[in-house]
Design an enzyme around this catalytic site. Structure first.
Site, PDB file in Angstrom:
ATOM      1  N   GLU A  41      29.555  70.141  49.563  1.00  0.00           N
ATOM      2  CA  GLU A  41      28.159  70.565  49.750  1.00  0.00           C
ATOM      3  C   GLU A  41      27.606  71.210  48.478  1.00  0.00           C
ATOM      4  OE1 GLU A  41      25.921  69.854  52.011  1.00  0.00           O
ATOM      5  OE2 GLU A  41      27.430  68.685  53.054  1.00  0.00           O
ATOM      6  N   TYR A 124      19.630  75.099  54.050  1.00  0.00           N
ATOM      7  CA  TYR A 124      20.156  73.752  54.269  1.00  0.00           C
ATOM      8  C   TYR A 124      21.690  73.753  54.277  1.00  0.00           C
ATOM      9  CZ  TYR A 124      21.921  69.184  53.306  1.00  0.00           C
ATOM     10  OH  TYR A 124      22.674  68.041  53.380  1.00  0.00           O
ATOM     11  N   ASP A 142      17.221  68.273  55.093  1.00  0.00           N
ATOM     12  CA  ASP A 142      16.950  68.008  53.680  1.00  0.00           C
ATOM     13  C   ASP A 142      15.880  66.913  53.589  1.00  0.00           C
ATOM     14  OD1 ASP A 142      18.268  65.718  54.422  1.00  0.00           O
ATOM     15  OD2 ASP A 142      19.639  65.687  52.718  1.00  0.00           O
TER      16      ASP A 142
END
Ligand code: SF4
Length: 333
Positions: A41, A124, A142
Site C-alpha cells: 500500500e 484511503y 481512490d
C-alpha cells in the site's frame, strides 16, 4: 442514490476469474498479510503496479518480516527505494513499521482512527488496510473506485457524496464475508475493466445494470491531471576535487531532508549574475514539472550547513534529482 443490484456478487464473480497474480496477495491466514499489505500500500501510493512489483520483491527478499524491516536504518531503506520516487513514503513506512512492532506487537489496530495515526497513512490507506487485513466492511475510495461508482450511477464524481453513498448502500455493499476481497476486487475492476479511458463495457458483467453504459447522455470521466510548472535556479559550488556542496536544509516543500545544492525559485533572481550558467533542463518530481536553470561556481569555501559530496563516488543515498545535477556538472571536468 441507491444501487438496486448485488454489486459485490458481480464484482467478485469477475475478480475470481480475472484477478492478477500480484505478490502481495497472500491468503487470509498468512502471517505475512500485514507486512505485505502495508509494504504494497505504501509503494502503490502514486505508483503503478508494474513499477512496484520488482521493488516489492526486492524488499521482501531482503526483509523477510515486518520486524526485520523495522530494524533497518533509514539510509538503507532510502537506498533500496531509489528510483521509486516520493521518498517520504520510505521514511513513513519505516516509522509505521516501528510503531506496529513496538506498540501493537505486530498487529494492525482495529479502528480507522488508530490506523490513521501511523505516519503516512491517510483515509484511503487506512480503509484499505482495515479491509484487507481485518476483513472489515469498508471501501477504500481512490480515483479508480470513484470512477466505477460514478459510471454505474452515470453521475459526475463531484456530484456524489461518497461517504453518504456508502452509508446508504451499506446493506448491499457489505452483506458478505469477503469484505477483504471486495476492497481489492473494486480496485482491480477499476484498473482493468472500468478504466479511465476506453472502459471495456462490452465485456463488463455490469453492463446490464450500469447507467453509464445504458445512457445516451454519458458523463465525462477522464480528467486531465493538473501538472504544476515551476521554474528553479540551482546553484552548485564545485571544488577542485570534483565535489559539490550539498545541504539537507531547504524550504522547497519537496525533497525535504535530502542532499541538494542551493535551489531557489526563479523569480527575478539577481544573484545569477555572479554565477556561470551551465544548462537548462526539465525534471519531474511528483506532480510538478520543474524547469531547472543550472549555475555553478568553482570554490573551495564551503557554505554554512553544506557538506562536500563526491560527484563520482557516493555511498550515501542521493535522490535522482541531485544525481542529474551530478551528471550535468561532471561534463565540466
Ligand atoms: S459497463 Fe462500462 S462503464 Fe459500466 S461499469 Fe462496466 S466498464 Fe464501467
Amino acid at each position: 442514490m441507491h444501487i438496486n443490484f448485488n454489486l459485490p456478487k458481480k464484482i467478485l464473480g469477475w475478480y475470481d476469474n480475472n484477478k492478477r497474480n500480484l505478490p502481495w496477495r497472500v491468503g487470509k491466514n498468512s502471517s505475512k498479510k500485514l507486512y505485505y499489505r502495508l509494504l504494497s500500500e505504501f509503494m502503490l501510493q502514486q505508483t503503478q503496479v508494474n513499477t512496484v512489483i520488482p521493488y516489492f520483491k526486492k524488499f521482501t527478499k531482503k526483509f523477510k518480516t515486518l520486524k526485520s524491516l523495522s530494524k533497518c536504518n533509514e539510509k538503507k531503506i532510502l537506498k533500496m527505494w531509489e528510483g521509486l520516487g516520493y521518498y517520504r513514503r520510505a521514511r513513513n513506512l519505516l516509522a509505521s513499521s516501528k510503531i506496529l512492532v513496538n506498540k501493537y506487537n505486530l498487529n494492525l489496530p482495529k479502528t480507522i482512527q488508530e490506523i490513521k495515526k501511523l505516519p503516512g497513512v491517510g483515509e484511503y490507506t487506512a480503509n484499505a488496510l482495515l479491509g484487507l487485513v481485518h476483513n472489515q466492511p469498508v471501501i477504500a475510495i481512490d480515483g479508480n473506485v470513484k470512477r466505477v461508482f460514478s459510471r454505474i450511477l452515470n453521475k459526475n464524481e463531484n456530484k456524489i457524496d461518497f461517504d453518504q453513498f456508502i452509508e446508504s448502500n451499506k446493506k448491499r455493499l457489505f452483506n458478505l464475508k469477503r469484505n477483504s476481497d471486495f476492497v481489492e476486487a473494486l480496485m482491480e475492476f477499476g484498473a482493468l475493466i472500468c478504466k479511465p479511458k476506453d472502459p471495456k463495457c462490452k465485456v463488463c458483467n455490469l453492463n446490464n445494470v450500469c447507467k453509464y453504459f445504458n445512457s445516451s447522455n454519458k458523463i465525462k470521466t477522464t480528467k486531465n491531471k493538473m501538472i504544476k510548472k515551476k521554474y528553479y535556479d540551482v546553484f552548485c559550488y564545485i571544488n577542485k576535487k570534483k565535489q559539490i556542496a550539498l545541504t539537507k536544509k531547504n524550504n522547497l516543500g519537496f525533497l525535504n531532508q535530502f542532499s541538494l545544492p542551493e535551489i531557489r525559485e526563479a523569480k527575478n533572481n539577481i544573484r545569477t549574475r555572479d554565477w556561470k550558467f551551465l544548462k537548462r533542463y526539465k525534471n519531474s518530481i511528483s506532480n510538478k514539472k520543474l524547469n531547472i536553470n543550472l549555475y555553478y561556481k568553482f570554490s573551495n569555501k564551503l557554505p554554512e550547513s553544506f557538506t562536500w559530496h563526491s560527484i563520482e563516488k557516493n555511498k550515501e543515498f542521493i535522490p535522482s534529482f541531485t544525481k542529474k545535477i551530478f551528471n550535468q556538472v561532471s561534463t565540466l571536468f
